[in-house]
Enzyme design. Sequence first.
Site, PDB file in Angstrom:
ATOM      1  N   VAL A  20       7.880  77.147 -29.555  1.00 34.43           N
ATOM      2  CA  VAL A  20       7.545  77.875 -30.773  1.00 34.43           C
ATOM      3  C   VAL A  20       7.746  76.919 -31.942  1.00 34.43           C
ATOM      4  O   VAL A  20       8.700  76.146 -31.970  1.00 34.43           O
ATOM      5  CB  VAL A  20       8.448  79.113 -30.956  1.00 34.43           C
ATOM      6  CG1 VAL A  20       8.089  79.861 -32.239  1.00 34.43           C
ATOM      7  CG2 VAL A  20       8.349  80.042 -29.750  1.00 34.43           C
ATOM      8  N   CYS A  21       6.830  76.950 -32.887  1.00 38.44           N
ATOM      9  CA  CYS A  21       6.967  76.192 -34.121  1.00 38.44           C
ATOM     10  C   CYS A  21       7.109  74.700 -33.802  1.00 38.44           C
ATOM     11  O   CYS A  21       6.375  74.166 -32.971  1.00 38.44           O
ATOM     12  CB  CYS A  21       8.157  76.753 -34.912  1.00 38.44           C
ATOM     13  SG  CYS A  21       8.216  76.306 -36.656  1.00 38.44           S
ATOM     14  N   THR A  22       8.062  74.009 -34.409  1.00 35.23           N
ATOM     15  CA  THR A  22       8.197  72.570 -34.202  1.00 35.23           C
ATOM     16  C   THR A  22       8.852  72.216 -32.874  1.00 35.23           C
ATOM     17  O   THR A  22       9.056  71.031 -32.590  1.00 35.23           O
ATOM     18  CB  THR A  22       8.989  71.926 -35.357  1.00 35.23           C
ATOM     19  OG1 THR A  22      10.248  72.597 -35.493  1.00 35.23           O
ATOM     20  CG2 THR A  22       8.209  72.022 -36.656  1.00 35.23           C
TER      21      THR A  22
ATOM     22  N   GLY B 273       2.543  78.790 -32.857  1.00 33.01           N
ATOM     23  CA  GLY B 273       2.584  78.248 -34.208  1.00 33.01           C
ATOM     24  C   GLY B 273       3.919  78.530 -34.872  1.00 33.01           C
ATOM     25  O   GLY B 273       4.952  78.615 -34.212  1.00 33.01           O
TER      26      GLY B 273
END
Length: 227
Positions: A102-104, A152
Amino acid sequence: MPKPLQIGLLVFPNITQLDMTGPLQVFASHPDAEVHLLWKSLDPVQSDTPLFITPTMTLADCPPLDVICVPGGYGTDDLLADEEVLSFLRRQAENAQYVTSVCTGSIVLAAAGLLKGYRAATHWSAREALPMLGAIVSTERVCIDRNRITGGGVTAGIDLGLTVIAELVSQQAAETIQLRIEYNPAPPFDAGSPDTAPAEVLAIMQDRIKTAKKRRLKLVAEAAARM
């Protein structure tokens, strides 16, 4: 009786807690899953909010996982050169059904060499880091490329969790969890993407993150040089 799914989420200092707690709530809602919060020790780790997160299992004691999930946050910067964590991810990825983030968190997977040639999503502010590590940028909220599933920014964690359950079990199982947590978003503003946010809002956010972004890209470049 089939064995329960083994699902592990990495936790680490300065994690964005919602990156982890979103998919955690989804995974923990599946009745046939054992969910582990993984770190080097069992000592509580400070998130990027006042919330501390207590790991439930160490990396060393972790069993083979069906799903490994790496959340994001500025704490991922320090993981890019953390060979203990990167080696753990490589080992788990060898036999996991799905390698996810998730995310970075996707940047950490990429630094481990696990996204080379794969499409992957990340937070909008970190997209340029992925090609530096051999990944192909996707702007999808949840990107599926073979057995890599990446979400994202931040709130995409719930979508990521539901997508993983649908792939692993069934759409009905995912929909049942979606109903349980009443995931029926209707945001009050249309500012959740750089494509839709007002220009002045985007400018404020870009100014706030410019120093941290510069540091991250430097660390990513160093990670790329080690690969």
